[in-house]
Design a protein around this motif. Structure first.
Motif, PDB file in Angstrom:
ATOM      1  N   GLY A  93       0.789  -1.224   0.000  1.00 10.98           N
ATOM      2  CA  GLY A  93       0.000   0.000   0.000  1.00 10.98           C
ATOM      3  C   GLY A  93       0.827   1.282   0.000  1.00 10.98           C
ATOM      4  N   GLU A  94       2.151   1.167   0.061  1.00  6.30           N
ATOM      5  CA  GLU A  94       3.031   2.341   0.139  1.00  6.30           C
ATOM      6  C   GLU A  94       3.893   2.542  -1.109  1.00  6.30           C
ATOM      7  OE1 GLU A  94       2.870   4.543   2.368  1.00  6.30           O
ATOM      8  OE2 GLU A  94       2.047   3.617   4.163  1.00  6.30           O
ATOM      9  N   ALA A  95       3.778   1.662  -2.095  1.00  3.63           N
ATOM     10  CA  ALA A  95       4.679   1.702  -3.255  1.00  3.63           C
ATOM     11  C   ALA A  95       4.598   3.022  -4.026  1.00  3.63           C
ATOM     12  CB  ALA A  95       4.396   0.525  -4.182  1.00  3.63           C
ATOM     13  N   ASP A  96       3.406   3.528  -4.279  1.00  3.40           N
ATOM     14  CA  ASP A  96       3.295   4.773  -5.042  1.00  3.40           C
ATOM     15  C   ASP A  96       3.840   5.957  -4.249  1.00  3.40           C
ATOM     16  OD1 ASP A  96       2.285   3.484  -7.254  1.00  3.40           O
ATOM     17  OD2 ASP A  96       0.190   3.824  -6.684  1.00  3.40           O
ATOM     18  N   ALA A  97       3.637   5.956  -2.941  1.00  2.00           N
ATOM     19  CA  ALA A  97       4.193   7.029  -2.106  1.00  2.00           C
ATOM     20  C   ALA A  97       5.721   6.972  -2.117  1.00  2.00           C
ATOM     21  CB  ALA A  97       3.665   6.921  -0.673  1.00  2.00           C
ATOM     22  N   VAL A  98       6.288   5.774  -2.065  1.00  2.38           N
ATOM     23  CA  VAL A  98       7.741   5.617  -2.117  1.00  2.38           C
ATOM     24  C   VAL A  98       8.269   6.078  -3.469  1.00  2.38           C
ATOM     25  CG1 VAL A  98       9.613   3.909  -2.142  1.00  2.38           C
ATOM     26  CG2 VAL A  98       7.873   3.840  -0.342  1.00  2.38           C
ATOM     27  N   ALA A  99       7.593   5.726  -4.548  1.00  5.68           N
ATOM     28  CA  ALA A  99       8.019   6.176  -5.880  1.00  5.68           C
ATOM     29  C   ALA A  99       8.042   7.702  -5.949  1.00  5.68           C
ATOM     30  CB  ALA A  99       7.093   5.605  -6.948  1.00  5.68           C
ATOM     31  N   ASP A 100       7.027   8.348  -5.401  1.00  2.00           N
ATOM     32  CA  ASP A 100       6.974   9.814  -5.387  1.00  2.00           C
ATOM     33  C   ASP A 100       8.125  10.404  -4.564  1.00  2.00           C
ATOM     34  OD1 ASP A 100       5.635  12.405  -5.920  1.00  2.00           O
ATOM     35  OD2 ASP A 100       5.358  12.365  -3.736  1.00  2.00           O
ATOM     36  N   HIS A 152      15.134   3.314  -9.605  1.00  2.13           N
ATOM     37  CA  HIS A 152      14.470   2.422 -10.564  1.00  2.13           C
ATOM     38  C   HIS A 152      13.380   1.649  -9.830  1.00  2.13           C
ATOM     39  CE1 HIS A 152      18.580   3.057 -12.006  1.00  2.13           C
ATOM     40  NE2 HIS A 152      18.122   2.852 -13.209  1.00  2.13           N
ATOM     41  N   ARG A 153      12.377   1.221 -10.592  1.00  2.00           N
ATOM     42  CA  ARG A 153      11.283   0.423 -10.021  1.00  2.00           C
ATOM     43  C   ARG A 153      11.231  -0.915 -10.731  1.00  2.00           C
ATOM     44  NH1 ARG A 153       5.356   3.070  -8.916  1.00  2.00           N
ATOM     45  NH2 ARG A 153       4.702   1.602  -7.296  1.00  2.00           N
ATOM     46  N   SER A 154      11.067  -1.989  -9.998  1.00  5.01           N
ATOM     47  CA  SER A 154      11.010  -3.320 -10.590  1.00  5.01           C
ATOM     48  C   SER A 154       9.774  -3.458 -11.485  1.00  5.01           C
ATOM     49  CB  SER A 154      10.949  -4.379  -9.486  1.00  5.01           C
ATOM     50  OG  SER A 154      10.674  -5.645 -10.047  1.00  5.01           O
ATOM     51  N   VAL A 184       9.269  -2.992  -5.179  1.00  3.05           N
ATOM     52  CA  VAL A 184      10.722  -3.074  -5.060  1.00  3.05           C
ATOM     53  C   VAL A 184      11.376  -1.986  -5.904  1.00  3.05           C
ATOM     54  CG1 VAL A 184      12.756  -4.533  -5.421  1.00  3.05           C
ATOM     55  CG2 VAL A 184      10.624  -5.540  -4.583  1.00  3.05           C
ATOM     56  N   PHE A 185      12.320  -1.278  -5.280  1.00  3.22           N
ATOM     57  CA  PHE A 185      13.030  -0.176  -5.918  1.00  3.22           C
ATOM     58  C   PHE A 185      14.535  -0.417  -5.807  1.00  3.22           C
ATOM     59  CE2 PHE A 185       8.981   1.286  -4.477  1.00  3.22           C
ATOM     60  CZ  PHE A 185       8.513   2.080  -5.504  1.00  3.22           C
ATOM     61  N   PHE A 186      15.254  -0.016  -6.838  1.00  2.00           N
ATOM     62  CA  PHE A 186      16.710  -0.096  -6.842  1.00  2.00           C
ATOM     63  C   PHE A 186      17.247   1.307  -7.088  1.00  2.00           C
ATOM     64  CE2 PHE A 186      20.580  -0.196  -9.422  1.00  2.00           C
ATOM     65  CZ  PHE A 186      21.439  -0.792  -8.528  1.00  2.00           C
ATOM     66  N   GLU A 240      12.549  10.767   7.324  1.00  4.36           N
ATOM     67  CA  GLU A 240      11.225  11.000   7.901  1.00  4.36           C
ATOM     68  C   GLU A 240      10.082  10.391   7.093  1.00  4.36           C
ATOM     69  OE1 GLU A 240      10.856  15.223   8.490  1.00  4.36           O
ATOM     70  OE2 GLU A 240      12.690  15.318   9.691  1.00  4.36           O
ATOM     71  N   GLN A 241      10.139  10.509   5.753  1.00  7.09           N
ATOM     72  CA  GLN A 241       9.014  10.054   4.932  1.00  7.09           C
ATOM     73  C   GLN A 241       9.218   8.671   4.313  1.00  7.09           C
ATOM     74  OE1 GLN A 241       7.556  13.132   2.172  1.00  7.09           O
ATOM     75  NE2 GLN A 241       8.782  14.605   3.340  1.00  7.09           N
ATOM     76  N   GLY A 242      10.431   8.381   3.843  1.00  4.70           N
ATOM     77  CA  GLY A 242      10.673   7.129   3.130  1.00  4.70           C
ATOM     78  C   GLY A 242      10.820   5.909   4.007  1.00  4.70           C
ATOM     79  N   LEU A 243      11.759   5.958   4.943  1.00  5.85           N
ATOM     80  CA  LEU A 243      12.053   4.775   5.754  1.00  5.85           C
ATOM     81  C   LEU A 243      10.846   4.197   6.490  1.00  5.85           C
ATOM     82  CD1 LEU A 243      15.625   5.605   7.131  1.00  5.85           C
ATOM     83  CD2 LEU A 243      14.967   4.302   5.092  1.00  5.85           C
ATOM     84  N   PRO A 244       9.949   5.018   7.038  1.00  6.65           N
ATOM     85  CA  PRO A 244       8.775   4.431   7.709  1.00  6.65           C
ATOM     86  C   PRO A 244       7.848   3.658   6.762  1.00  6.65           C
ATOM     87  CG  PRO A 244       9.100   6.696   8.421  1.00  6.65           C
ATOM     88  CD  PRO A 244      10.029   6.463   7.260  1.00  6.65           C
ATOM     89  N   ARG A 245       7.968   3.875   5.457  1.00  9.67           N
ATOM     90  CA  ARG A 245       7.118   3.197   4.479  1.00  9.67           C
ATOM     91  C   ARG A 245       7.751   1.908   3.937  1.00  9.67           C
ATOM     92  NH1 ARG A 245       5.643   8.665   3.796  1.00  9.67           N
ATOM     93  NH2 ARG A 245       3.392   8.900   3.487  1.00  9.67           N
ATOM     94  N   LEU A 246       8.946   1.574   4.435  1.00 12.09           N
ATOM     95  CA  LEU A 246       9.674   0.434   3.891  1.00 12.09           C
ATOM     96  C   LEU A 246       9.550  -0.814   4.750  1.00 12.09           C
ATOM     97  CD1 LEU A 246      13.029   2.102   2.768  1.00 12.09           C
ATOM     98  CD2 LEU A 246      10.906   1.792   1.465  1.00 12.09           C
ATOM     99  N   ALA A 247       9.469  -1.948   4.068  1.00 16.42           N
ATOM    100  CA  ALA A 247       9.538  -3.248   4.728  1.00 16.42           C
ATOM    101  C   ALA A 247      10.997  -3.707   4.800  1.00 16.42           C
ATOM    102  CB  ALA A 247       8.716  -4.277   3.944  1.00 16.42           C
ATOM    103  N   ARG A 248      11.817  -3.204   3.847  1.00 19.24           N
ATOM    104  CA  ARG A 248      13.223  -3.628   3.784  1.00 19.24           C
ATOM    105  C   ARG A 248      14.046  -2.533   3.111  1.00 19.24           C
ATOM    106  NH1 ARG A 248      16.010  -6.623  -0.471  1.00 19.24           N
ATOM    107  NH2 ARG A 248      14.051  -6.659  -1.615  1.00 19.24           N
TER     108      ARG A 248
END
Length: 166
Positions: free
Chosen positions: A81-88, A110-112, A118-120, A146-154
């Protein structure tokens, strides 16, 4: 279906890289390749559906070595549920790095294509000091910490140093 490879610019001294654009059109099992100057229209051999000016981007030539001394290969996996926010966040980070950090030679997210969570990231720094300065910027603290890391599983970061040319 058309695949367009990015063009490459020779740069100011005309020795650092080359400028070209390659278009490949698949028609069944037939492939047509065309090389021409960027901005030129496709030849009549190519399908009219892709008859548009060549898209230009900048890339280093494969014949030159990057001048950075520290590269990072970074993998981010967004929580469901966080992939689009992470891409932004990564798009905004790339823009901020490009505008404000001369010590960062590359920041390329990059996006898988097979897993949109998954992002590289490929990051290339002039030196260790540039990497440390990068982590102290306001955009890094805001967007990544502040914004990215809390949205990550890994999150995985692997540092690399360039090999000397043989």
């Amino acid at each position: 279906m058309s695949i367009i490879a990015p063009s490459v610019d020779r740069g100011e001294d005309r020795a650092q890289s080359i400028r070209f654009c390659v278009h490949v059109t698949y028609d069944g099992s037939t492939a047509i390749e065309a090389m021409h100057r960027p901005g030129a229209m496709h030849s009549d051999r190519l399908a009219a559906s892709i008859n548009r000016p060549c898209m230009e981007t900048m890339m280093p030539s494969t014949t030159t070595r990057a001048t950075g001394s520290l590269a990072l290969a970074v993998t981010w996996e967004a929580r469901r549920g966080e992939a689009d926010a992470v891409a932004d966040i990564l798009r905004r980070m790339a823009s901020a790095v490009q505008q404000k950090e001369p010590g960062v030679l590359r920041f390329e997210p990059h996006r898988s294509p097979s897993d949109d969570h998954v992002f590289f990231l490929y990051e290339l720094f002039v030196d260790q000091a540039a990497f440390e300065a990068h982590q102290q910027t306001e955009h890094f603290k805001s967007l990544v910490v502040e914004q990215g890391l809390p949205r990550l599983a890994r999150r995985e970061r692997t540092p690399f140093t360039p090999l000397a040319a043989a």
